[in-house]
Enzyme design. Structure first.
Site, PDB file in Angstrom:
ATOM      1  N   GLU A 279      18.950  -7.810  -5.434  1.00 13.82           N
ATOM      2  CA  GLU A 279      18.730  -6.395  -5.084  1.00 13.82           C
ATOM      3  C   GLU A 279      19.090  -5.489  -6.270  1.00 13.82           C
ATOM      4  O   GLU A 279      18.428  -4.485  -6.524  1.00 13.82           O
ATOM      5  CB  GLU A 279      19.541  -6.004  -3.849  1.00 13.82           C
ATOM      6  CG  GLU A 279      19.118  -6.726  -2.580  1.00 13.82           C
ATOM      7  CD  GLU A 279      17.632  -6.592  -2.255  1.00 13.82           C
ATOM      8  OE1 GLU A 279      17.060  -5.520  -2.491  1.00 13.82           O
ATOM      9  OE2 GLU A 279      17.028  -7.577  -1.775  1.00 13.82           O
ATOM     10  N   TRP A 282      16.190  -5.548  -8.395  1.00 17.93           N
ATOM     11  CA  TRP A 282      15.148  -4.619  -7.909  1.00 17.93           C
ATOM     12  C   TRP A 282      15.403  -3.212  -8.441  1.00 17.93           C
ATOM     13  O   TRP A 282      14.497  -2.485  -8.826  1.00 17.93           O
ATOM     14  CB  TRP A 282      15.127  -4.559  -6.368  1.00 17.93           C
ATOM     15  CG  TRP A 282      14.088  -5.426  -5.736  1.00 17.93           C
ATOM     16  CD1 TRP A 282      14.324  -6.564  -5.018  1.00 17.93           C
ATOM     17  CD2 TRP A 282      12.649  -5.241  -5.742  1.00 17.93           C
ATOM     18  NE1 TRP A 282      13.122  -7.089  -4.583  1.00 17.93           N
ATOM     19  CE2 TRP A 282      12.084  -6.297  -5.012  1.00 17.93           C
ATOM     20  CE3 TRP A 282      11.798  -4.286  -6.301  1.00 17.93           C
ATOM     21  CZ2 TRP A 282      10.712  -6.440  -4.817  1.00 17.93           C
ATOM     22  CZ3 TRP A 282      10.430  -4.425  -6.109  1.00 17.93           C
ATOM     23  CH2 TRP A 282       9.898  -5.485  -5.379  1.00 17.93           C
ATOM     24  N   TRP A 310      -5.737  11.873   2.845  1.00 15.52           N
ATOM     25  CA  TRP A 310      -4.492  12.135   3.603  1.00 15.52           C
ATOM     26  C   TRP A 310      -4.718  13.237   4.628  1.00 15.52           C
ATOM     27  O   TRP A 310      -5.462  14.178   4.394  1.00 15.52           O
ATOM     28  CB  TRP A 310      -3.364  12.552   2.655  1.00 15.52           C
ATOM     29  CG  TRP A 310      -3.014  11.531   1.617  1.00 15.52           C
ATOM     30  CD1 TRP A 310      -3.205  11.644   0.279  1.00 15.52           C
ATOM     31  CD2 TRP A 310      -2.404  10.252   1.828  1.00 15.52           C
ATOM     32  NE1 TRP A 310      -2.753  10.523  -0.374  1.00 15.52           N
ATOM     33  CE2 TRP A 310      -2.252   9.648   0.562  1.00 15.52           C
ATOM     34  CE3 TRP A 310      -1.964   9.550   2.948  1.00 15.52           C
ATOM     35  CZ2 TRP A 310      -1.691   8.390   0.389  1.00 15.52           C
ATOM     36  CZ3 TRP A 310      -1.404   8.305   2.776  1.00 15.52           C
ATOM     37  CH2 TRP A 310      -1.268   7.734   1.513  1.00 15.52           C
ATOM     38  N   ASN A 345      18.222   0.507   4.582  1.00 13.76           N
ATOM     39  CA  ASN A 345      16.998   0.130   3.860  1.00 13.76           C
ATOM     40  C   ASN A 345      15.872  -0.315   4.790  1.00 13.76           C
ATOM     41  O   ASN A 345      14.719   0.090   4.618  1.00 13.76           O
ATOM     42  CB  ASN A 345      17.309  -0.982   2.857  1.00 13.76           C
ATOM     43  CG  ASN A 345      16.067  -1.415   2.110  1.00 13.76           C
ATOM     44  OD1 ASN A 345      15.456  -0.617   1.406  1.00 13.76           O
ATOM     45  ND2 ASN A 345      15.653  -2.669   2.284  1.00 13.76           N
ATOM     46  N   TRP A 363       2.363   9.905   0.839  1.00 11.89           N
ATOM     47  CA  TRP A 363       3.705   9.382   0.577  1.00 11.89           C
ATOM     48  C   TRP A 363       4.547  10.345  -0.266  1.00 11.89           C
ATOM     49  O   TRP A 363       5.768  10.374  -0.173  1.00 11.89           O
ATOM     50  CB  TRP A 363       3.637   8.007  -0.115  1.00 11.89           C
ATOM     51  CG  TRP A 363       2.932   7.992  -1.448  1.00 11.89           C
ATOM     52  CD1 TRP A 363       1.609   7.763  -1.670  1.00 11.89           C
ATOM     53  CD2 TRP A 363       3.514   8.227  -2.748  1.00 11.89           C
ATOM     54  NE1 TRP A 363       1.330   7.833  -3.015  1.00 11.89           N
ATOM     55  CE2 TRP A 363       2.476   8.110  -3.704  1.00 11.89           C
ATOM     56  CE3 TRP A 363       4.801   8.510  -3.198  1.00 11.89           C
ATOM     57  CZ2 TRP A 363       2.686   8.289  -5.078  1.00 11.89           C
ATOM     58  CZ3 TRP A 363       5.021   8.680  -4.561  1.00 11.89           C
ATOM     59  CH2 TRP A 363       3.963   8.577  -5.483  1.00 11.89           C
ATOM     60  N   TRP A 386       8.715   4.157  -2.292  1.00 19.00           N
ATOM     61  CA  TRP A 386       7.655   4.818  -1.510  1.00 19.00           C
ATOM     62  C   TRP A 386       6.302   4.205  -1.850  1.00 19.00           C
ATOM     63  O   TRP A 386       5.481   3.955  -0.978  1.00 19.00           O
ATOM     64  CB  TRP A 386       7.663   6.339  -1.724  1.00 19.00           C
ATOM     65  CG  TRP A 386       8.602   7.012  -0.769  1.00 19.00           C
ATOM     66  CD1 TRP A 386       9.918   7.328  -0.991  1.00 19.00           C
ATOM     67  CD2 TRP A 386       8.327   7.397   0.592  1.00 19.00           C
ATOM     68  NE1 TRP A 386      10.459   7.879   0.140  1.00 19.00           N
ATOM     69  CE2 TRP A 386       9.511   7.950   1.126  1.00 19.00           C
ATOM     70  CE3 TRP A 386       7.200   7.346   1.415  1.00 19.00           C
ATOM     71  CZ2 TRP A 386       9.598   8.439   2.435  1.00 19.00           C
ATOM     72  CZ3 TRP A 386       7.287   7.830   2.720  1.00 19.00           C
ATOM     73  CH2 TRP A 386       8.470   8.366   3.214  1.00 19.00           C
TER      74      TRP A 386
END
Ligand code: FAD
Length: 487
Positions: A279, A282, A310, A345, A363, A386
Site C-alpha cells: 500500500e 501504491w 457526464w 478506503n 469524477w 478517482w
C-alpha cells in the site's frame, strides 16, 4: 547577523513536519551551523490551494512541530506570503547562506521550487532539496525503456528490487543558537475553522508524536490481520496514517521498517508486512505518476474518457455530499467524511463509484469535494484513486466494474455496524436488511422507526437501471474494447 559567527542554514519546512528521519534537517545538523527553521504559508503560488480539512490538520501539526522545536531551544518561524520573497527577507535578516528543504514532487510545486532555487542560487545562496516524502524519488524507478511505469505490479517489483531502507535519523536534541527573528502568530492564519467550527469530530493526534503513537498502536494490533481487515470499515483494521504521511509527520520508510521488524521478530506474519508495504508502494506509484503526468488531476489519463457525457446533476451531487442518496453504505461514508475528515478506503471506492457510475457525475467534482473535506487530501493520491475508480486512470479498475452498493455493504459491513454508526436513523433495522432498507417489509421498517422518504431517503436511483445507463455511456465512448499496452 548570527549568534556564533557562522552563517546559519535555513531549514524550509514543507510537508515534512517532523524532526526524526528528516533528511534536510539531518544535513542542516551535519553542517554544524545554526539552523533557522521556517514554514511559509504561500497561498498565492501556482499550487492548488489547500482544502478546509487540510488547513485544520496543518494548524495542529504546525503547533506540534513548533512545540518540539521550542523544546529543543529553537523557534519555528512562521511567515505568510510568496515563498521566494519570504526566503529573501529571511536571508537578509539572518545572513544565512544556505537553504535546505525536502522536496515536494507535485509538478506545480516542483516547478515553482525550482524557480525559487535558481533565483537564490544566482545570488550565491546554496539551495539543496532532498526526498523525505516517498520511498523512491520520482524518476528513479523506470521501466526497461527508461520511461515511467504505468502499471502498478511491475512498478512495485522494480521498487522492491531497488528498495533499501535508509538508516533512521534521530531527532536532534538541540536546536538552539539561531538568530532571533520575528514570526507570525499561527492564530492569525485562521487555519482552524470558526463560524461554524465543523471540526469537533476530527481526529486528535496531528503531529509527529501522534503519528508515532498511531504507528505503535497499529503494530501491536491491526497489522496482525491487516490483509483481511483493511477492507472492513466496521473494524479498526488500518493504520490511519495517511494524513501523517501526507504532512510528513512520519516517513514512509519508518513505517516500512517497523512492519518488517515486527515480521522478523515473529509478532506478525510476513505477508501482513508485505501487504502494508504494497500500500505504501501504491502511494509512491500515484506520486510518481503525477510527477510524470502532470495533468492527472484535471484530465483523464486515457483521453477517450473525457468524451463521456457526464450528467449535470446538482441535486444528485448535493445528495451525495450530504449522505442522503438512500444507499446506506454510501451515506455512511459521506457522513463519516464530513464528521471526521476521514473515510475508510473500501468506502471511498464505493462512494466514488456511486458518484461516477450510478449518478454519471464527472469524477472531477467528487475529487474536488474530497480535496476540501479529507484531512489526508493529497493531489497525487486523490486524483490517481478517482481515476482508478472511473476507469480512466493509468492502471485502473475497468469501467464496467460497477460497485454494487448493496452487496458491497453486505460483504464488508455484514452486521451493519458501520452503517448504523453513521446513519443512526437505521440503527434498529435488522442487519440482514440494513444495506437495502427499501426491501424491508413495512412492519419491520415501522418497528425500526423508519419511514422511507421521511426519516431516511428512498434510493436516488435504481441500482440495475443506473448500472445499465453507465454501461451504455461507456459503450458510447469505447466501441473497440481495445486493451492498453502494458509496461
Ligand atoms: P492503510 O490501509 O493503513 O495503508 C497505509 C498507507 O498506505 C496509507 O496511509 C496510505 O498512505 C497508503 N495507501 C493505502 N491505500 C492506498 C491507496 N489506495 N492509494 C494510495 N495510497 C494508499 N489517500 C490519501 O492519502 N489521500 C487522498 O486524497 C486519497 N484520496 C482517495 C480517493 C479515493 C476515491 C480513493 C478510493 C482512495 C483515496 N486515497 C487517498 C487512498 C486511501 O483511501 C487512503 O490512503 C487510506 O484510506 C488511508 O487509510 P490508512 O492510512 O488507514 O491506510
Amino acid at each position: 547577523m548570527t549568534t556564533n559567527g557562522e552563517a546559519p542554514v535555513i531549514l524550509w519546512f514543507r510537508r515534512d513536519l517532523r524532526l526524526a528521519d528528516n533528511p534536510a534537517l539531518s544535513h542542516a545538523q551535519a553542517s554544524g551551523r545554526p539552523i533557522v527553521p521556517i514554514y511559509i504559508l504561500d497561498e498565492g503560488s501556482a499550487v492548488r490551494p489547500m482544502g478546509g480539512a487540510s488547513r485544520w490538520w496543518l494548524d495542529k501539526s504546525l503547533r506540534a512541530l513548533s512545540a518540539s522545536i521550542a523544546g529543543r531551544g529553537g523557534r519555528l518561524i512562521l511567515r505568510r506570503g510568496d515563498s521566494e520573497a519570504v526566503l529573501r527577507h529571511l536571508i537578509e535578516q539572518t545572513g544565512a547562506t544556505c537553504v535546505l528543504m525536502n522536496r515536494l514532487f507535485e509538478p506545480d510545486a516542483w516547478a515553482s521550487d525550482a524557480d525559487v532555487a535558481h533565483a537564490l542560487q544566482a545570488e550565491g545562496v546554496e539551495v539543496k532539496g532532498f526526498n523525505g516524502a516517498l520511498l523512491a524519488r520520482p524518476g528513479s524507478v523506470l521501466n526497461g525503456s527508461g520511461g515511467p511505469y504505468k502499471v502498478f505490479t511491475p512498478f512495485m517489483k522494480a521498487l522492491r528490487a531497488q528498495a533499501e531502507a535508509p538508516p533512521p535519523l534521530p531527532a536532534p536534541d538541540d536546536l538552539s543558537g539561531a538568530p532571533g527573528v520575528g514570526s507570525d502568530d499561527l492564530d492569525d492564519w485562521g487555519l482552524h475553522p470558526t463560524r461554524p467550527d465543523w471540526s469537533r469530530g476530527f481526529p486528535d493526534e496531528p503531529g509527529e508524536a501522534g503519528a508515532v503513537a498511531t504507528l505503535a498502536r497499529f503494530l501491536s494490533g491491526g497489522l496482525t490481520t491487516y490483509a483481511v481487515d483493511r477492507d472492513r470499515p466496521d473494524r479498526p483494521g488500518t493504520s490511519r496514517l495517511s494524513p501523517a504521511l501526507h504532512f510528513g509527520e512520519i516517513s514512509p520508510w519508518r513505517i516500512w521498517t517497523a512492519a518488517y521488524d515486527a515480521a522478523s521478530s515473529g509478532k506478525v506474519p510476513a505477508a501482513q508486512a508485505d501487504k502494508l508495504t504494497s500500500e505504501l508502494i501504491w502511494r509512491d506509484f500515484s506520486a510518481h505518476l503525477l510527477h510524470h503526468f502532470p495533468t492527472l488531476p484535471d484530465k483523464a489519463f486515457r483521453p477517450e474518457y473525457d468524451a463521456m457525457d457526464w450528467r449535470n446533476d446538482d441535486a444528485g451531487f448535493e445528495a451525495w455530499t450530504r449522505g442522503r442518496t438512500g444507499y446506506p453504505i454510501v451515506d455512511a461514508g459521506m457522513r463519516e467524511l464530513w464528521t471526521t475528515g476521514i473515510m475508510h478506503n473500501r468506502v471511498r471506492m464505493i462512494v466514488a463509484s456511486f458518484l461516477i457510475k450510478h449518478l454519471l457525475i464527472d469524477w472531477r467534482r467528487g475529487e474536488a469535494w474530497f480535496w476540501d473535506t479529507l484531512v489526508d487530501a493529497d493531489l497525487a493520491q486523490n486524483s490517481q484513486n478517482w481515476q482508478w475508480v472511473a476507469g480512466s486512470g493509468a492502471d485502473a479498475s475497468p469501467w464496467f466494474r460497477i460497485f454494487n452498493p448493496i452487496t458491497q455493504g453486505q460483504k464488508f459491513d455484514p452486521d451493519g455496524r458501520y452503517v448504523k454508526r453513521w446513519v443512526p436513523e437505521l440503527a434498529k433495522v435488522p442487519a440482514s436488511l440494513v444495506h437495502a432498507p427499501w426491501t424491508a417489509p413495512h412492519e419491520v421498517l415501522r418497528d425500526a422507526g423508519v419511514s422511507l422518504g421521511k426519516t431516511y431517503p428512498r434510493p436516488l436511483v435504481d441500482h440495475a437501471e443506473a448500472r445499465a445507463r453507465a454501461l451504455a455511456a461507456l459503450k458510447a465512448i469505447r466501441s473497440d474494447g481495445e486493451a492498453y499496452p502494458d509496461d
